[in-house]
Design a protein around this motif. Structure first.
Motif, PDB file in Angstrom:
ATOM      1  N   ILE A 122      31.947 -43.136 -31.751  1.00 18.71           N
ATOM      2  CA  ILE A 122      30.698 -43.357 -32.472  1.00 18.71           C
ATOM      3  C   ILE A 122      29.749 -44.210 -31.636  1.00 18.71           C
ATOM      4  N   CYS A 123      30.259 -45.311 -31.131  1.00 16.12           N
ATOM      5  CA  CYS A 123      29.434 -46.234 -30.360  1.00 16.12           C
ATOM      6  C   CYS A 123      29.772 -46.100 -28.873  1.00 16.12           C
ATOM      7  N   PRO A 124      28.784 -45.833 -28.023  1.00 13.36           N
ATOM      8  CA  PRO A 124      29.060 -45.665 -26.591  1.00 13.36           C
ATOM      9  C   PRO A 124      29.554 -46.933 -25.900  1.00 13.36           C
ATOM     10  N   VAL A 125      29.335 -48.104 -26.513  1.00 15.55           N
ATOM     11  CA  VAL A 125      29.816 -49.345 -25.910  1.00 15.55           C
ATOM     12  C   VAL A 125      31.009 -49.900 -26.687  1.00 15.55           C
ATOM     13  N   ASN A 126      31.669 -49.025 -27.457  1.00 16.10           N
ATOM     14  CA  ASN A 126      32.902 -49.334 -28.192  1.00 16.10           C
ATOM     15  C   ASN A 126      32.749 -50.454 -29.211  1.00 16.10           C
ATOM     16  N   GLY A 127      31.672 -50.421 -29.973  1.00 12.85           N
ATOM     17  CA  GLY A 127      31.506 -51.348 -31.082  1.00 12.85           C
ATOM     18  C   GLY A 127      32.467 -50.980 -32.206  1.00 12.85           C
ATOM     19  N   VAL A 128      32.801 -51.957 -33.045  1.00 15.07           N
ATOM     20  CA  VAL A 128      33.697 -51.731 -34.180  1.00 15.07           C
ATOM     21  C   VAL A 128      32.889 -51.091 -35.296  1.00 15.07           C
ATOM     22  N   ASP A 149      20.381 -49.460 -22.370  1.00 16.31           N
ATOM     23  CA  ASP A 149      20.722 -50.150 -23.614  1.00 16.31           C
ATOM     24  C   ASP A 149      20.064 -49.481 -24.815  1.00 16.31           C
ATOM     25  N   LYS A 150      18.803 -49.098 -24.656  1.00 14.08           N
ATOM     26  CA  LYS A 150      18.087 -48.426 -25.742  1.00 14.08           C
ATOM     27  C   LYS A 150      18.723 -47.069 -26.056  1.00 14.08           C
ATOM     28  N   MET A 151      19.096 -46.332 -25.027  1.00 16.04           N
ATOM     29  CA  MET A 151      19.733 -45.037 -25.238  1.00 16.04           C
ATOM     30  C   MET A 151      21.091 -45.191 -25.941  1.00 16.04           C
TER      31      MET A 151
END
Length: 127
Positions: free
Chosen positions: A91-97, A46-48
């Motif tokens: 941009i975001c590895p967890v697909n944030g908007v 999560d931190k990474m």
């Protein structure tokens, strides 16, 4: 004549295997180690992901501001979305908007500021 030392080695070599109790003890110990390791590994991941998102947002922000300066343009949502599309990376590895607000690139997952629903709806089109 066999010495005592060679007799103890002989007994050890003749041992056919581990008992059921020994196997269960090993399995229990390994299970405990795994259960202790999973939360710490999850926290590290999560931190990474947050660090990757922050770095990518900084790079996108610099790139977008440079684009606006070079082209002598003012910020518009459509210009940002076009630039985001040209950035060619997640941009975001967890697909944030991802959105641009008050001179900063924000992520719906990793940013401190909250996105309003109208921004979320507009940004989802470009995901």
């Amino acid at each position: 004549m066999l010495s005592l030392l060679s007799m103890s080695k002989f007994r050890y070599l003749n041992n056919k295997g581990l008992t059921l109790i020994e196997l269960l003890a090993v399995i229990v110990i390994l299970s405990i180690i795994i259960l202790l390791a999973i939360p710490s590994i999850s926290a590290i991941m999560d931190k990474m992901n947050a660090e990757v998102c922050n770095y990518n947002r900084m790079e996108l922000e610099k790139s977008y501001e440079l684009h606006l300066t070079v082209e002598s343009l003012e910020h518009q949502e459509i210009l940002f979305m076009e630039h985001l599309f040209k950035f060619h990376t997640s941009i975001c590895p967890v697909n944030g908007v991802i959105t641009f607000k008050d001179g900063h690139v924000l992520c719906s997952v990793h940013s401190d500021q909250e996105l309003d629903e109208d921004q979320m709806k507009r940004c989802l089109i470009y995901k």
